[in-house]
Motif scaffolding. Structure first.
Motif, PDB file in Angstrom:
ATOM      1  N   THR A  95       0.855  -1.195   0.000  1.00  0.00           N
ATOM      2  CA  THR A  95       0.000   0.000   0.000  1.00  0.00           C
ATOM      3  C   THR A  95       0.888   1.241   0.000  1.00  0.00           C
ATOM      4  OG1 THR A  95      -1.700  -1.167   1.274  1.00  0.00           O
ATOM      5  CG2 THR A  95      -1.869   1.219   1.173  1.00  0.00           C
ATOM      6  N   TYR A  96       0.561   2.183  -0.892  1.00  0.00           N
ATOM      7  CA  TYR A  96       1.323   3.428  -0.971  1.00  0.00           C
ATOM      8  C   TYR A  96       0.360   4.614  -0.958  1.00  0.00           C
ATOM      9  CZ  TYR A  96       3.997   7.330  -2.892  1.00  0.00           C
ATOM     10  OH  TYR A  96       4.579   8.554  -3.079  1.00  0.00           O
ATOM     11  N   GLY A  97       0.645   5.581  -0.094  1.00  0.00           N
ATOM     12  CA  GLY A  97      -0.163   6.799  -0.024  1.00  0.00           C
ATOM     13  C   GLY A  97       0.486   7.796   0.907  1.00  0.00           C
ATOM     14  N   ASN A  98       0.370   9.074   0.563  1.00  0.00           N
ATOM     15  CA  ASN A  98       0.961  10.139   1.387  1.00  0.00           C
ATOM     16  C   ASN A  98       2.452   9.912   1.620  1.00  0.00           C
ATOM     17  OD1 ASN A  98      -1.615  11.334   1.686  1.00  0.00           O
ATOM     18  ND2 ASN A  98      -2.077   9.981   3.416  1.00  0.00           N
ATOM     19  N   GLN A  99       3.154   9.473   0.557  1.00  0.00           N
ATOM     20  CA  GLN A  99       4.603   9.254   0.606  1.00  0.00           C
ATOM     21  C   GLN A  99       5.019   8.144   1.568  1.00  0.00           C
ATOM     22  OE1 GLN A  99       6.678  11.063  -1.537  1.00  0.00           O
ATOM     23  NE2 GLN A  99       4.703  11.759  -2.329  1.00  0.00           N
ATOM     24  N   THR A 100       4.066   7.276   1.918  1.00  0.00           N
ATOM     25  CA  THR A 100       4.351   6.207   2.879  1.00  0.00           C
ATOM     26  C   THR A 100       4.030   4.845   2.261  1.00  0.00           C
ATOM     27  OG1 THR A 100       3.817   7.663   4.728  1.00  0.00           O
ATOM     28  CG2 THR A 100       3.833   5.297   5.172  1.00  0.00           C
ATOM     29  N   VAL A 101       4.909   3.879   2.515  1.00  0.00           N
ATOM     30  CA  VAL A 101       4.726   2.514   2.012  1.00  0.00           C
ATOM     31  C   VAL A 101       4.521   1.550   3.172  1.00  0.00           C
ATOM     32  CG1 VAL A 101       5.882   0.554   0.884  1.00  0.00           C
ATOM     33  CG2 VAL A 101       6.051   2.851  -0.106  1.00  0.00           C
ATOM     34  N   SER A 102       3.599   0.625   3.004  1.00  0.00           N
ATOM     35  CA  SER A 102       3.450  -0.456   3.987  1.00  0.00           C
ATOM     36  C   SER A 102       3.245  -1.760   3.241  1.00  0.00           C
ATOM     37  CB  SER A 102       2.268  -0.192   4.922  1.00  0.00           C
ATOM     38  OG  SER A 102       1.038  -0.270   4.214  1.00  0.00           O
ATOM     39  N   VAL A 103       3.794  -2.832   3.784  1.00  0.00           N
ATOM     40  CA  VAL A 103       3.605  -4.171   3.221  1.00  0.00           C
ATOM     41  C   VAL A 103       3.028  -5.051   4.318  1.00  0.00           C
ATOM     42  CG1 VAL A 103       4.697  -6.185   2.173  1.00  0.00           C
ATOM     43  CG2 VAL A 103       5.528  -3.886   1.606  1.00  0.00           C
ATOM     44  N   THR A 104       1.820  -5.539   4.087  1.00  0.00           N
ATOM     45  CA  THR A 104       1.131  -6.384   5.055  1.00  0.00           C
ATOM     46  C   THR A 104       0.677  -7.664   4.367  1.00  0.00           C
ATOM     47  OG1 THR A 104      -0.958  -5.241   4.585  1.00  0.00           O
ATOM     48  CG2 THR A 104       0.358  -4.420   6.428  1.00  0.00           C
ATOM     49  N   GLU A 105       0.022  -8.508   5.117  1.00  0.00           N
ATOM     50  CA  GLU A 105      -0.505  -9.752   4.546  1.00  0.00           C
ATOM     51  C   GLU A 105      -2.000  -9.629   4.312  1.00  0.00           C
ATOM     52  OE1 GLU A 105       0.501 -12.977   7.104  1.00  0.00           O
ATOM     53  OE2 GLU A 105       2.640 -12.928   6.610  1.00  0.00           O
ATOM     54  N   PHE A 106      -2.504 -10.373   3.335  1.00  0.00           N
ATOM     55  CA  PHE A 106      -3.935 -10.444   3.104  1.00  0.00           C
ATOM     56  C   PHE A 106      -4.300 -11.898   2.810  1.00  0.00           C
ATOM     57  CE2 PHE A 106      -2.409 -10.515  -1.181  1.00  0.00           C
ATOM     58  CZ  PHE A 106      -3.401 -11.131  -1.942  1.00  0.00           C
ATOM     59  N   SER A 107      -5.571 -12.235   2.955  1.00  0.00           N
ATOM     60  CA  SER A 107      -6.012 -13.603   2.701  1.00  0.00           C
ATOM     61  C   SER A 107      -6.336 -13.772   1.222  1.00  0.00           C
ATOM     62  CB  SER A 107      -7.256 -13.918   3.536  1.00  0.00           C
ATOM     63  OG  SER A 107      -7.739 -15.221   3.226  1.00  0.00           O
ATOM     64  N   ARG A 108      -5.546 -14.580   0.531  1.00  0.00           N
ATOM     65  CA  ARG A 108      -5.786 -14.780  -0.898  1.00  0.00           C
ATOM     66  C   ARG A 108      -6.614 -16.024  -1.181  1.00  0.00           C
ATOM     67  NH1 ARG A 108      -0.911 -17.822  -3.185  1.00  0.00           N
ATOM     68  NH2 ARG A 108       0.239 -18.499  -1.347  1.00  0.00           N
ATOM     69  N   PHE A 109      -7.090 -16.696  -0.116  1.00  0.00           N
ATOM     70  CA  PHE A 109      -7.900 -17.897  -0.277  1.00  0.00           C
ATOM     71  C   PHE A 109      -9.272 -17.733   0.366  1.00  0.00           C
ATOM     72  CE2 PHE A 109      -3.466 -19.412  -0.126  1.00  0.00           C
ATOM     73  CZ  PHE A 109      -3.402 -20.067  -1.349  1.00  0.00           C
TER      74      PHE A 109
END
Length: 280
Positions: free
Chosen positions: A195-209
């Motif tokens: 996720t990128y917004g307001n000059q900030t990046v975050s990497v998280t997990e999501f459920s793909r199943f």
């Protein structure tokens, strides 16, 4: 270190370039650099001076972006020749010139150049799911706002929200993320959400199943109808049969149908005109 050994080691360093350069490009650039740097005319210098100067030159080129630059990926990304927009309320299915497939969400738009098969760069506004055909010689890049997704694998979604936040969810394979003006790169693995917004990046997990635990086939049929847009007809005697299954949320429809048909010894038929699937 003798010249032949140094030559081999130095060429290895040169070839450690981003995916955006094909093997033929790297070989051509190496031959040109080698011819100029190690020409007969220059050999009157002492070898260690020459090798040291060459090493400094290589890393200077990389640092300034003369050879390549992670910051240049967003600039002049696509000269749009083809624009496809989805103004309907349903997903629009698109097959690109390289046979990659896109599920374009409502109120979304993609654009790409005339030479797309050789220069696989595409811009997106809105949301789309990409299933990319592998081609090591021609990397696939998706530009959305200030982010660049370089495809190292196959299937992912890109979504730009109204507040200009960009979200990339990776389902299969691998992708590299770049942000304009930032030197850092993020390599995503399946299940990662960037996720990128307001000059900030975050990497998280999501459920793909999505998991079905001891559910009936009627529940599976509703899932197919809601997520793939096909009416499903299953024989009455099979509707209440139970199943425990995990399905990738972006699984190919035919893969799901084939699995169900094998598990319950059924045949299926797809009527594209009626958008209907019939098991029997």
């Amino acid at each position: 270190m003798d010249k032949k050994k140094f030559d081999e080691e130095f060429k290895k360093l040169w070839e450690e370039s981003p995916l955006s350069h094909s093997d033929s490009d790297k070989e051509a650039s190496w031959e040109q650099f080698h011819a100029k740097t190690f020409s007969e005319k220059k050999r009157k210098f002492r070898p260690w001076h020459l090798y040291a100067a060459a090493s400094v030159l290589l890393f200077a080129l990389i640092g300034t972006g003369f050879y390549f630059s992670s910051e240049s990926t967003n600039e002049n990304a696509v000269v749009a020749e083809t624009v496809i927009e989805n103004l309907t309320a349903k997903i629009k299915y698109v097959v690109l010139p390289d046979s990659s497939k896109i599920e374009l969400s409502p109120n979304s738009k993609i654009s790409y150049g005339a030479n797309f098969a050789l220069n696989r760069k595409i811009e997106i506004e809105g949301e789309a799911y990409f299933n990319v055909k592998k081609d090591k010689q021609h990397p696939f890049q998706v530009f959305c706002d200030e982010t660049t997704t370089t495809v190292l694998g196959t299937s992912f979604t890109v979504k730009e929200s109204e507040n200009e936040h960009v979200t990339v969810e990776l389902f299969e394979g691998s992708v590299q993320m770049n942000v304009k003006g930032q030197s850092q790169k993020w390599i995503l693995k399946p299940g990662d959400k960037f996720t990128y917004g307001n000059q900030t990046v975050s990497v998280t997990e999501f459920s793909r199943f999505v998991d079905f635990d001891n559910e009936t086939l009627s529940v599976i049929s509703r899932y197919i109808e809601e997520n793939y847009g096909y009416k499903v007809n299953i024989p009455k005697e099979n509707l209440d049969q139970k199943i425990t299954i995990r399905i990738n949320k972006r699984e190919d429809l035919k893969t799901i149908l084939q699995l169900l048909s094998e598990m319950y010894n059924l045949n299926f038929e797809i009527n594209e005109d009626l958008r209907q699937i019939t098991f029997q």
